[in-house]
Structure formats: structure tokens, C-alpha cells
Design a protein around this motif. Sequence first.
Motif, PDB file in Angstrom:
ATOM      1  N   LEU A 137      -1.347  12.404  -7.328  1.00  9.92           N
ATOM      2  CA  LEU A 137      -2.509  12.840  -6.621  1.00  9.92           C
ATOM      3  C   LEU A 137      -3.737  12.670  -7.307  1.00  9.92           C
ATOM      4  O   LEU A 137      -4.911  11.938  -6.690  1.00  9.92           O
ATOM      5  CB  LEU A 137      -2.340  14.150  -5.976  1.00  9.92           C
ATOM      6  N   LYS A 138      -3.846  12.853  -8.536  1.00  8.42           N
ATOM      7  CA  LYS A 138      -5.169  12.811  -9.248  1.00  8.42           C
ATOM      8  C   LYS A 138      -5.424  11.357  -9.722  1.00  8.42           C
ATOM      9  O   LYS A 138      -6.604  10.996  -9.277  1.00  8.42           O
ATOM     10  CB  LYS A 138      -5.089  13.566 -10.685  1.00  8.42           C
ATOM     11  N   HIS A 139      -4.500  10.496  -9.872  1.00  6.30           N
ATOM     12  CA  HIS A 139      -4.637   9.117 -10.108  1.00  6.30           C
ATOM     13  C   HIS A 139      -5.220   8.558  -8.963  1.00  6.30           C
ATOM     14  O   HIS A 139      -6.110   7.611  -9.270  1.00  6.30           O
ATOM     15  CB  HIS A 139      -3.164   8.473 -10.499  1.00  6.30           C
ATOM     16  N   VAL A 140      -4.553   8.429  -7.931  1.00  4.92           N
ATOM     17  CA  VAL A 140      -5.144   7.980  -6.515  1.00  4.92           C
ATOM     18  C   VAL A 140      -6.560   8.532  -6.353  1.00  4.92           C
ATOM     19  O   VAL A 140      -7.639   7.578  -5.977  1.00  4.92           O
ATOM     20  CB  VAL A 140      -4.276   7.851  -5.494  1.00  4.92           C
TER      21      VAL A 140
ATOM     22  N   LEU B 174       0.698  -1.305  -0.013  1.00  9.34           N
ATOM     23  CA  LEU B 174      -0.027  -0.024   0.009  1.00  9.34           C
ATOM     24  C   LEU B 174       0.773   1.515  -0.221  1.00  9.34           C
ATOM     25  O   LEU B 174       0.354   2.584  -0.240  1.00  9.34           O
ATOM     26  CB  LEU B 174      -0.762  -0.065   1.010  1.00  9.34           C
ATOM     27  N   THR B 175       2.165   1.109   0.439  1.00 10.26           N
ATOM     28  CA  THR B 175       2.889   2.305   0.571  1.00 10.26           C
ATOM     29  C   THR B 175       2.923   3.138  -0.645  1.00 10.26           C
ATOM     30  O   THR B 175       2.869   4.385  -0.817  1.00 10.26           O
ATOM     31  CB  THR B 175       4.208   2.101   0.916  1.00 10.26           C
ATOM     32  N   PRO B 176       2.993   2.850  -1.802  1.00  8.77           N
ATOM     33  CA  PRO B 176       3.029   3.650  -3.039  1.00  8.77           C
ATOM     34  C   PRO B 176       1.622   4.571  -3.110  1.00  8.77           C
ATOM     35  O   PRO B 176       1.631   5.535  -3.652  1.00  8.77           O
ATOM     36  CB  PRO B 176       3.069   2.769  -4.106  1.00  8.77           C
ATOM     37  N   LEU B 177       0.492   3.831  -2.797  1.00  4.48           N
ATOM     38  CA  LEU B 177      -0.840   4.794  -2.969  1.00  4.48           C
ATOM     39  C   LEU B 177      -0.634   5.741  -1.700  1.00  4.48           C
ATOM     40  O   LEU B 177      -1.317   6.631  -2.001  1.00  4.48           O
ATOM     41  CB  LEU B 177      -1.896   3.522  -2.614  1.00  4.48           C
ATOM     42  N   GLU B 178      -0.322   5.115  -0.749  1.00  2.19           N
ATOM     43  CA  GLU B 178      -0.047   6.261   0.370  1.00  2.19           C
ATOM     44  C   GLU B 178       0.478   7.402   0.065  1.00  2.19           C
ATOM     45  O   GLU B 178       0.135   8.873   0.549  1.00  2.19           O
ATOM     46  CB  GLU B 178       0.362   5.621   1.909  1.00  2.19           C
TER      47      GLU B 178
ATOM     48  N   THR C 140       3.289   9.092 -12.852  1.00  2.00           N
ATOM     49  CA  THR C 140       3.170   9.229 -11.435  1.00  2.00           C
ATOM     50  C   THR C 140       4.391   8.901 -10.636  1.00  2.00           C
ATOM     51  O   THR C 140       4.167   8.591  -9.552  1.00  2.00           O
ATOM     52  CB  THR C 140       1.597   8.536 -11.041  1.00  2.00           C
ATOM     53  N   GLY C 141       5.220   8.151 -11.713  1.00  2.00           N
ATOM     54  CA  GLY C 141       6.382   7.664 -10.830  1.00  2.00           C
ATOM     55  C   GLY C 141       6.953   6.860 -11.882  1.00  2.00           C
ATOM     56  O   GLY C 141       7.055   7.094 -13.014  1.00  2.00           O
ATOM     57  N   ALA C 142       7.844   5.781 -11.299  1.00  2.17           N
ATOM     58  CA  ALA C 142       8.539   5.007 -12.415  1.00  2.17           C
ATOM     59  C   ALA C 142       8.607   3.656 -11.792  1.00  2.17           C
ATOM     60  O   ALA C 142       8.813   3.498 -10.590  1.00  2.17           O
ATOM     61  CB  ALA C 142       9.966   5.751 -12.669  1.00  2.17           C
ATOM     62  N   ILE C 143       8.604   2.582 -12.554  1.00  4.86           N
ATOM     63  CA  ILE C 143       8.595   1.042 -12.271  1.00  4.86           C
ATOM     64  C   ILE C 143      10.260   0.937 -12.643  1.00  4.86           C
ATOM     65  O   ILE C 143      10.746   0.980 -13.818  1.00  4.86           O
ATOM     66  CB  ILE C 143       7.790   0.412 -12.872  1.00  4.86           C
ATOM     67  N   VAL C 144      10.929   0.431 -11.931  1.00  6.63           N
ATOM     68  CA  VAL C 144      12.480  -0.209 -12.071  1.00  6.63           C
ATOM     69  C   VAL C 144      12.491  -1.643 -11.771  1.00  6.63           C
ATOM     70  O   VAL C 144      11.936  -2.119 -11.413  1.00  6.63           O
ATOM     71  CB  VAL C 144      13.486   0.771 -11.353  1.00  6.63           C
ATOM     72  N   GLU C 145      13.942  -2.092 -12.273  1.00  8.83           N
ATOM     73  CA  GLU C 145      14.155  -3.498 -12.020  1.00  8.83           C
ATOM     74  C   GLU C 145      14.408  -3.860 -10.471  1.00  8.83           C
ATOM     75  O   GLU C 145      14.898  -3.195  -9.786  1.00  8.83           O
ATOM     76  CB  GLU C 145      15.494  -3.613 -12.936  1.00  8.83           C
TER      77      GLU C 145
END
Length: 352
Positions: A325-328, A262-266, A291-296
Amino acid sequence: MSLALSDIEVIAPHFKRRLSGVTSTVIQLVPIQNSLGQKVTTFGPGLPDTLPSMRWHQLPLLWQPPEGRRHRVWHARRNIEMLPGILLRDVLRMPLKLVFTSASQRKHTGWTKWLISRMDRVIAVCQRTASYLERDSEVILHGIDLKRFSPAPDKHRAREALGLDPQQRYVGCFGRVRHQKGTDLFVDAMIRLLPSRPGWSAIIAGRATAKHVGFEEELKARVKASGLADRIRFVGEHTNINDWYRALDLFVAPQRWEGFGLTPLEAMASAVPVIAADVGAFVELIVDGETGAIVERGSLDSFSDGIASYLDDVEKLESHSAAALKHVTENFSVEREARAIGAVYAEMLANR
């Protein structure tokens, strides 16, 4: 809080005393479910007294369905909660329908497969979890309390209230301090990146259990040896973790493994973009590049590069903060989660 079962339509068993993600889910969801008219009670230890609960001596009352229904719903979230539901329904012949929420992302044992096969419905917390289930499931992503997790009206004051330097920008990593959570990856990335970026500091918030204290001490020694002890801070576990999110400019989720997370949503609900490993449900929560980045997963180089791209680009940081903020807000409220689960209950409770 104990209550009469005559109107209760859903039982949410909780058979572990130890605090876990399942515990947090039940604590967060049940009050909202009841506010939406879903008539849910908990059953078992380890939950606050403020939640409605059924007592053991009330079990025989389950032979009588609620008024206007032919059965109740038993909503299990662990193996130890599926099994009693099966016994109550199939051995004691109580009028129950069984639903299981699965968060696991690994191949199930034969025992777990059998338990799941006996459920009337199955909910998966994300698509990756659903891929490990050998039966149909409904994907319902977790939501969070958007009243508790929200942006700071004034980030400088938010930092001051926590004893932080209001003029610094902060990147954070929150959660249990252990190898599985990737805390070492975060620390090593900060040791690599911060010396050339004096305007940034780092915060590690979370507790190391007895088994992992040595791991935490090793990380602190690493930070001290780097000369960055004043800028990479271990602040421990806090009940007001929402206030710590509000002090951040960037969040990092470096887990090597995660069931959901849940931490990314928070963080995003606090208007903080997220750099996250490709584990758990993170790829389904974060819009990569927006809204951020996905990494390896497990790659220090990948994490360092992803983090650096935000530390060095304030315009990108601010743009992705607003998008996060808008996405969540639009997609991940706990009310949305509760309504989606309620729709499953309604189908199970429909008299046929």
C-alpha cells in the motif's frame, strides 16, 4: 461532450471501438489531465460521452493553432493513430507536434519503426518497452486511481458483501480467462496448494471471450475433478472489481505475456501483496521480497512455491500488505502519471 478548439492544446485520438488497455488509459487520464490544466480533448469512437471530444467536422480548425501557441500536440497510442497524425502534419501541413506512447514489448515491424521515427517525442510505459525502441524515449509508468482502489476498512465485511465466507482468507487472479493470462497456472497452483490449507480459498474474476470459453470450461472441469469447486470460484466479470480486490489477502498475476499490466498496482493499492511472473512491467512495479514476489514466467513450481510462502506465513503476508500500500501510494498515482505526461506536453508546446 463537444467543445471549441480555440483553447485545446492536446488531442488524444482513439480509433478503436473495442475496449482495451489503451481505452482504459484514455478514460482515466483525460479528466485528470484537464483538472491539471493540460487542455486535452479526445477524438474518435469508443469513449464515454462524458469525455471532451472533437468531431470530424472540426478537423479543418486544426490549421489554426490555439491562442498563444504555434502548434498543438497529437498524442497517439496505436499505429492507426500515428499515421493520421503524420498525414495531418506532413501532408496537410497542420501545426501539430506528434507524441507516441508505446506499450509493446517485442521487435517492431519495419512499418511501425517508420511510424515511430516520424514522431517528435516517444513515451515508453516501462524500461522493458523502452529497450525495444530504436530511438530515445521517456519512461513514464502508468498510475491508478487511488480513490477507487483502496484497502477495505473491514475485510470481513468486504467478503460478506460479496457473498464470500468472512472467515476464509482469499487469493485471487483477475483478468481475461485465457492461456496468455496464465489462468491455468493459477488454477493448477490452487489445486496443488489448497487441500492442505483449509483456511484459504481462491477467486478467478474475469471473462472468457468466445474464443476462450473452451479453455475456461476445461479449467472448471479440472477444479471439479479435484473436489475443490467450493473453494476455487469462477465469479465472472465485474464492474465493481475494486470491491473484489478488497476481499483478497494475496493476488497472483501469472501472465505468460503482458504489455504493462495494471492488476498488480490495483491489488497493492488495496493493501494486497502480489506474486507475479517476470513479464511486462511487473518487475518495475513490485519490490521483490517487500511488496510481493517475482517468479519465473510459465513455471507452475515457481508460482506454487512463491504463493505457498505467503499462505503459510501470516506475519509476512501482513507486513508485505502494508508495504504494498505504501509503495503504490507514494509512486503510482494516476495524478503522478498525468503530471509526467504534462511535462512532455509543455516541452513540445514551448514556442521556439
